[in-house]
Scaffold this motif. Structure first.
Motif, PDB file in Angstrom:
ATOM      1  N   LEU A 166       1.151  -1.587  -0.261  1.00 55.10           N
ATOM      2  CA  LEU A 166      -0.269   0.389   0.167  1.00 55.10           C
ATOM      3  C   LEU A 166       1.032   0.861   0.036  1.00 55.10           C
ATOM      4  N   TYR A 206      -4.448  10.101  -4.355  1.00 56.76           N
ATOM      5  CA  TYR A 206      -6.170  10.416  -4.278  1.00 56.76           C
ATOM      6  C   TYR A 206      -6.541  12.074  -3.023  1.00 56.76           C
ATOM      7  N   HIS A 246     -13.649  14.608  -1.560  1.00 58.35           N
ATOM      8  CA  HIS A 246     -13.026  14.817  -0.569  1.00 58.35           C
ATOM      9  C   HIS A 246     -11.395  15.423  -0.953  1.00 58.35           C
ATOM     10  N   MET A 294      -9.237  11.100   4.366  1.00 59.57           N
ATOM     11  CA  MET A 294     -10.400  12.075   3.021  1.00 59.57           C
ATOM     12  C   MET A 294     -11.555  12.517   3.554  1.00 59.57           C
ATOM     13  N   ARG A 325     -12.001  13.240 -15.041  1.00 63.70           N
ATOM     14  CA  ARG A 325     -12.066  12.107 -14.770  1.00 63.70           C
ATOM     15  C   ARG A 325     -12.415  12.173 -13.493  1.00 63.70           C
ATOM     16  N   ASP A 327     -13.155  11.438  -9.340  1.00 59.77           N
ATOM     17  CA  ASP A 327     -13.292  11.154  -8.829  1.00 59.77           C
ATOM     18  C   ASP A 327     -14.655  10.624  -7.618  1.00 59.77           C
ATOM     19  N   GLU A 356     -17.052   9.274 -12.509  1.00 56.09           N
ATOM     20  CA  GLU A 356     -16.650   7.991 -11.869  1.00 56.09           C
ATOM     21  C   GLU A 356     -17.246   7.387 -11.180  1.00 56.09           C
ATOM     22  N   HIS A 359     -22.836   2.077 -10.904  1.00 60.26           N
ATOM     23  CA  HIS A 359     -23.994   1.510 -10.788  1.00 60.26           C
ATOM     24  C   HIS A 359     -24.308   2.201 -12.037  1.00 60.26           C
ATOM     25  N   HIS A 422      -7.171   0.887 -11.742  1.00 59.72           N
ATOM     26  CA  HIS A 422      -6.503   0.920 -11.002  1.00 59.72           C
ATOM     27  C   HIS A 422      -7.410   0.170  -9.583  1.00 59.72           C
ATOM     28  N   ASP A 423      -8.233   0.127  -9.719  1.00 55.45           N
ATOM     29  CA  ASP A 423      -9.643  -0.514  -8.356  1.00 55.45           C
ATOM     30  C   ASP A 423      -9.976  -1.789  -9.286  1.00 55.45           C
ATOM     31  N   ASP A 467      -6.361  -4.124  -5.815  1.00 53.80           N
ATOM     32  CA  ASP A 467      -5.658  -2.893  -5.423  1.00 53.80           C
ATOM     33  C   ASP A 467      -4.894  -3.028  -3.742  1.00 53.80           C
ATOM     34  N   ARG A 471      -1.181  -2.493  -9.132  1.00 49.52           N
ATOM     35  CA  ARG A 471      -0.937  -1.550  -9.430  1.00 49.52           C
ATOM     36  C   ARG A 471       0.642  -1.646  -9.735  1.00 49.52           C
TER      37      ARG A 471
END
Ligand code: ARE
Length: 585
Positions: A166, A206, A246, A294, A325, A327, A356, A359, A422-423, A467, A471
């Protein structure tokens, strides 16, 4: 006909303006119930003596899932206005459906019809023209290439020396991307999406500290400008990640709150719950997920709004980026995004705005907020059928039909179709490292409606679990890259460019699915040609008849570049595929 299954509602994916002259109308009916459906319509002011002089038009069966059929029509209302209803036929019934409910005969009251009041051009959903033909590549800057060791953050590890944790840093930077631009060009990429690049504490960035500064590990503003210019010189658009839901823990206004508490000028910048504001053991303010690093920004506060909108403008005006993009886009208020869109489009009318949202995102795709969303419903369906194998061909067809039905066509044409990011775990890992399956994934993605996005390294066969394992450092040693895969991706991208029908201008139709063999055949058709693709998603070879009459059509095997006999019979090896082209008569 099962009345409970019949559904229509104006001004969403069931009735919308496709362009300034054209309306698209859909209706849902129980699967197999209707043999024919007609649209009865007219102008509201042409209504005379309880009827319209003009008539009805047949609708087309657009697709089906396991419960429903979806009927579709496009039409151009002469005066921009439209009242309409549906005439549904089964073998023994004729039913009329309108806003007033169900009728056995054509209602003579205009109020019983649905209403599309006026096709105002300014309200039409409009994404920038260039997006439709873009093939995206997603770069996680910390892991693409480290060209300038002087910028390395403390404790930077040797490139690729281990699987990432991480908190690891490997020192990827802008110069590394510039040095490797040829990789993107050769692949045929025309847009890059960069994960965050602004000053932040973590490797993923982020957790923004300063929205007006580049993170020093990537380079400075001059190098960033060089990066944007290099991309542009090679016909590649640039999209940045806007983390506006955030801030990071070390964002100055948040630090000010921690320091000055109630007295801080920034108390209304966040969603604080009580004083003293404390991050640990649990934050007493709203955050992204439960991460105290965050703090959620109060985007309803005019000062915050003003600050973030200045950020949005700054990187477009000063660096000429082409898109944002957004977030965690669905946790930010709609009003903020409406103002964001107005400003962004005012300064760069053809800038792209991508939300992003994992759904159903129809409320954001009405023309006043986003141009597209990251199409995770597409991702999920495709991975389930091909990578994980937990749904069969028929269920995949159902799910993909639902993906297409959920949005207007003009939104589908620019949907950001990703297989991984990346997620999410690496797609090769999802395929249990079966490269033949991976090839089918790329084939489906690159022949589908929408704009495909390739997550860096998937094209050379990088692996990784979720993740942070997804990455890993990009592999630049050609001997360790899967060259065969790379070539396949390259060829599929060039097919998209050479054959508009294979790419985004082809109408997608599912011709056949078979649960026994688990294969699927679909076509992409435009005015000039039809391309028929069969995917054998099975460990067994198949010997099948394609449901298409090739007689007198001179079919060509597009993948192997050779003419075919005029027969519908094909044989495919395990996980094989065929791409056949015919010119339209
Ligand atoms: C880090 C670790 C994680 C750990 C987490 C715990 O990496 O392993 O679980 O901390 O605190 C960024 C970093 C992440 C980091 C995270 C928090 O990239 O590495 O996680 O910050 O510090 C939902 C949101 C969606 C969001 C995903 C992650 O709707 O917006 O969750 N994605 C964006 C970015 C991320 C980024 C953030 C948000 C935060 O793309 O990279 O994380 O800025 C379902 C749900 C979705 C959900 C999705 C994934 O489908 O329906 O709503 O997305 O799963 O969980």
């Amino acid at each position: 006909m099962l009345r409970e299954a019949i559904y229509h509602r104006p001004k969403n994916n069931y009735a919308y303006a496709y362009d300034k002259d054209t309306l698209h109308i859909r209706i849902r009916v129980k699967k197999g119930d209707a043999t024919n459906v007609y649209l009865i319509y007219g102008d509201p002011y042409e209504w005379n003596n309880g009827r319209w002089s003009n008539a009805s038009k047949p609708m087309l069966l657009e697709g089906s899932d396991h419960l429903f059929d979806y009927w579709f029509i496009d039409m151009k209302p002469e005066f921009g206005r439209c009242r309409y209803g549906f005439e549904l036929h089964s073998e023994n019934e004729r039913l009329i459906y309108g806003e007033g409910g169900f009728f056995n005969s054509t209602p003579n009251d205009i109020n019983f019809y649905f209403c599309f009041p006026f096709l105002n051009e300014i309200d039409v959903f409009k994404a920038p023209k260039w997006v439709k033909n873009t093939v995206w590549y997603q770069i996680f800057p910390e892991r693409f290439s480290n060209a300038d060791p002087k910028l390395n953050p403390p404790n930077t590890l040797l490139w690729g020396s281990k699987d990432p944790s991480l908190t690891d840093f490997f020192g990827g930077d802008f110069q590394g991307i510039i040095n490797n631009i040829d990789h993107l060009v050769k692949l045929g990429i025309t847009g890059v999406y960069f994960n965050p690049i602004f000053k932040a504490a973590t490797n993923h960035k982020y957790d923004t500290i300063d929205y007006f500064e580049i993170d020093p590990q990537f380079g400075d503003k001059k190098t960033f400008k060089k990066l944007v210019d290099t991309c542009h010189e090679h016909g590649i658009k640039v999209m940045l990640d806007a983390v506006f839901n955030h801030s990071g823990f070390y964002f100055a206004p948040f630090q000010d709150v921690l320091k000055n508490q109630e007295k801080s000028n920034y108390v209304d910048w966040f969603h604080l719950k009580k004083f003293p504001v404390t991050p640990l053991p649990e934050p007493n303010y709203d955050t992204f997920a439960f991460t105290h690093e965050m703090p959620k920004l109060n985007t309803e506060n005019p000062e915050v709004k003003d600050y973030l909108l200045r950020v949005a403008k700054y990187w477009i005006e000063e660096f000429d980026i082409d898109g944002w993009r957004l977030d965690v886009a669905n946790e930010v208020d709609h009003q903020f995004w409406r103002e964001f869109r107005a400003i962004v489009k005012r300064i760069k009318p053809d800038a792209y705005i991508l939300g992003e949202i994992w759904h159903d995102a129809i409320p954001w795709l009405q023309g006043d907020q986003f141009d597209a969303v990251m199409n995770y419903p597409f991702t999920n369906a495709t991975l389930r059928y091909i990578a994980k194998g937990d749904i069969n061909a028929e269920e995949f067809a159902n799910q993909i039909t639902r993906v297409l039905i959920s949005y207007p066509k003009n939104a589908n044409e620019v949907a950001f179709n990703l297989l991984g990011s990346h997620d999410t775990p690496r797609i090769l890992t999802m395929c249990h490292e079966n490269k033949d399956k991976l090839k089918l994934l790329f084939l489906f993605q690159l022949s589908f409606i929408g704009t495909p996005s390739i997550y860096y390294g998937d094209e050379i066969g990088l692996t990784g679990e979720n993740d942070p394992d997804c990455r890993k450092c990009m592999e630049w040693d050609e001997a360790k890259q899967d060259q065969e895969l790379l070539e396949l991706v390259q060829r599929l991208i060039s097919l998209r460019k050479e054959h508009a029908a294979f790419g985004n201008s082809g109408e997608f139709s599912i011709l056949e699915t078979n649960n026994e063999t688990n294969h699927m055949t679909y076509s992409k058709k435009n005015a000039q040609e039809t391309i028929i693709i069969t995917i054998n998603n099975s460990k067994n070879p198949i010997n099948i008849t394609i449901p298409f009459d090739f007689t007198n059509r001179k079919p060509t095997d597009l993948w192997n570049n050779k003419p075919l006999k005029e027969t519908s019979k094909i044989e495919l090896p395990p996980y094989g595929f065929s791409i056949i082209q015919v010119r339209n008569k």
